[in-house]
Design a protein around this motif. Structure first.
Motif, short mmCIF file in Angstrom:
data_model
loop_
_atom_site.label_atom_id
_atom_site.label_comp_id
_atom_site.label_asym_id
_atom_site.label_seq_id
_atom_site.Cartn_x
_atom_site.Cartn_y
_atom_site.Cartn_z
N UNK A 10 1.00 -1.34 -0.03
CA UNK A 10 -0.08 -0.18 -0.10
C UNK A 10 0.89 1.39 -0.13
N UNK A 11 2.17 1.10 -0.13
CA UNK A 11 3.00 2.15 -0.19
C UNK A 11 2.92 3.03 -1.47
N UNK A 12 3.33 4.29 -1.37
CA UNK A 12 3.35 5.17 -2.75
C UNK A 12 4.09 4.23 -3.67
N UNK A 13 3.60 4.29 -4.89
CA UNK A 13 4.31 3.72 -6.00
C UNK A 13 3.83 2.50 -6.51
N UNK A 14 3.23 1.79 -5.86
CA UNK A 14 2.64 0.44 -6.05
C UNK A 14 1.22 0.57 -6.63
N UNK A 15 0.50 1.37 -6.23
CA UNK A 15 -0.93 1.62 -6.64
C UNK A 15 -1.60 0.35 -6.27
N UNK A 16 -1.68 -0.60 -5.23
CA UNK A 16 -2.33 -1.55 -5.04
C UNK A 16 -3.12 -0.92 -3.93
N UNK A 17 -4.47 -1.06 -4.24
CA UNK A 17 -5.35 -0.81 -3.15
C UNK A 17 -6.52 -1.85 -2.70
N UNK A 18 -6.17 -2.27 -1.68
CA UNK A 18 -7.14 -3.57 -1.29
C UNK A 18 -6.78 -3.99 0.00
N UNK A 19 -7.72 -5.03 0.33
CA UNK A 19 -7.51 -5.79 1.60
C UNK A 19 -6.58 -6.68 1.64
N UNK A 20 -6.53 -7.53 2.95
CA UNK A 20 -5.34 -8.49 3.00
C UNK A 20 -5.78 -9.76 2.01
N UNK A 21 -7.29 -9.92 1.89
CA UNK A 21 -7.54 -11.12 1.13
C UNK A 21 -6.96 -11.06 -0.20
N UNK A 22 -7.48 -10.09 -1.25
CA UNK A 22 -7.20 -10.23 -2.48
C UNK A 22 -5.32 -10.29 -2.55
N UNK A 23 -4.62 -9.63 -1.39
CA UNK A 23 -3.31 -9.68 -1.59
C UNK A 23 -2.71 -11.42 -1.45
N UNK A 24 -3.35 -11.78 -0.43
CA UNK A 24 -3.08 -13.29 -0.01
C UNK A 24 -3.49 -14.17 -1.41
N UNK A 25 -4.62 -13.94 -2.09
CA UNK A 25 -4.92 -14.55 -3.20
C UNK A 25 -4.02 -14.59 -4.32
N UNK A 26 -3.55 -13.04 -4.18
CA UNK A 26 -2.32 -13.06 -5.43
C UNK A 26 -1.32 -13.76 -5.27
N UNK A 27 -0.73 -13.78 -3.95
CA UNK A 27 0.63 -14.59 -3.37
C UNK A 27 0.24 -15.75 -3.94
N UNK A 28 -0.96 -16.52 -3.70
CA UNK A 28 -1.05 -18.03 -3.92
C UNK A 28 -1.20 -18.09 -5.38
N UNK A 29 -1.89 -17.33 -6.16
CA UNK A 29 -1.85 -17.66 -7.38
C UNK A 29 -0.47 -17.46 -8.13
N UNK A 30 0.15 -16.50 -7.60
CA UNK A 30 1.70 -16.40 -8.24
C UNK A 30 2.48 -17.56 -7.98
N UNK A 31 2.30 -18.27 -6.71
CA UNK A 31 2.81 -19.61 -6.49
C UNK A 31 2.48 -20.81 -7.23
N UNK A 32 1.02 -20.77 -7.71
CA UNK A 32 0.59 -21.76 -8.43
C UNK A 32 1.30 -21.63 -9.84
N UNK A 33 1.37 -20.22 -10.41
CA UNK A 33 1.77 -20.17 -11.72
C UNK A 33 3.41 -20.54 -11.59
N UNK A 34 4.09 -20.06 -10.62
CA UNK A 34 5.60 -20.33 -10.76
C UNK A 34 5.82 -21.72 -10.50
N UNK A 35 4.90 -22.80 -9.77
CA UNK A 35 5.23 -23.97 -9.60
C UNK A 35 4.54 -24.87 -10.61
N UNK A 36 4.03 -24.29 -11.56
CA UNK A 36 3.30 -24.99 -12.63
C UNK A 36 4.20 -25.92 -13.48
N UNK A 37 4.02 -27.10 -13.47
CA UNK A 37 4.70 -28.12 -14.69
C UNK A 37 3.81 -28.61 -15.71
N UNK A 38 4.35 -28.66 -16.93
CA UNK A 38 3.64 -29.07 -18.04
C UNK A 38 3.26 -30.53 -17.96
N UNK A 39 2.18 -31.07 -18.25
CA UNK A 39 1.82 -32.44 -18.10
C UNK A 39 2.55 -33.41 -19.19
#
Length: 122
Positions: free
Chosen positions: A61-90
């Motif tokens: 929420x500091x200046x420069x990032x432009x992220x306005x929101x609650x803790x819930x979307x932030x945690x969902x964003x972190x989980x989504x990024x973890x899923x993207x980074x750990x994805x392995x092709x079938x």
């Protein structure tokens, strides 16, 4: 000097009180010290990690990032990024895609698309 009935001051067993009272005092002090050490270690293991997570989420929420929101979307964003980074092709080996499980060839059922005119897709 102050022992026994001879001098009339006090009985001899009264001199044992400080020695007997010293044992609970020392045990209490050691117990209090150990309790403080356990509380400090528990805070260092759990509390500091929790503070790091909270400060990291607040840094968005500091200046420069432009992220306005609650803790819930932030945690969902972190989980989504973890899923993207750990994805392995079938894998497409016969072990994971056996040929005997394929359906026989045939025409596919088609349906109209609601937002287009005269277009059908399987």
């Amino acid at each position: 000097f102050c022992c026994g009935d001879k001098y009339g001051c006090c009985p001899t067993w009264i001199l044992c009180y400080p020695c007997v009272a010293l044992l609970p005092f020392v045990l209490g002090a050691v117990g209090l010290l150990l309790g403080g050490v356990v509380a400090l270690v528990l805070y260092l293991l759990v509390g500091v990690a929790l503070w790091l997570v909270i400060c990291y989420l607040q840094s968005w929420s500091w200046w420069g990032h432009g992220w306005v929101g609650d803790i819930y979307p932030k945690i969902l964003y972190i989980i989504y990024q973890q899923m993207l980074l750990s994805w392995m092709p079938g894998e497409t080996t016969p072990k994971f895609m056996p040929i005997d499980k394929l359906r026989p060839k045939g025409p596919l059922d088609k349906s109209d698309i609601d937002y287009a005119l005269a277009i059908q897709v399987p």
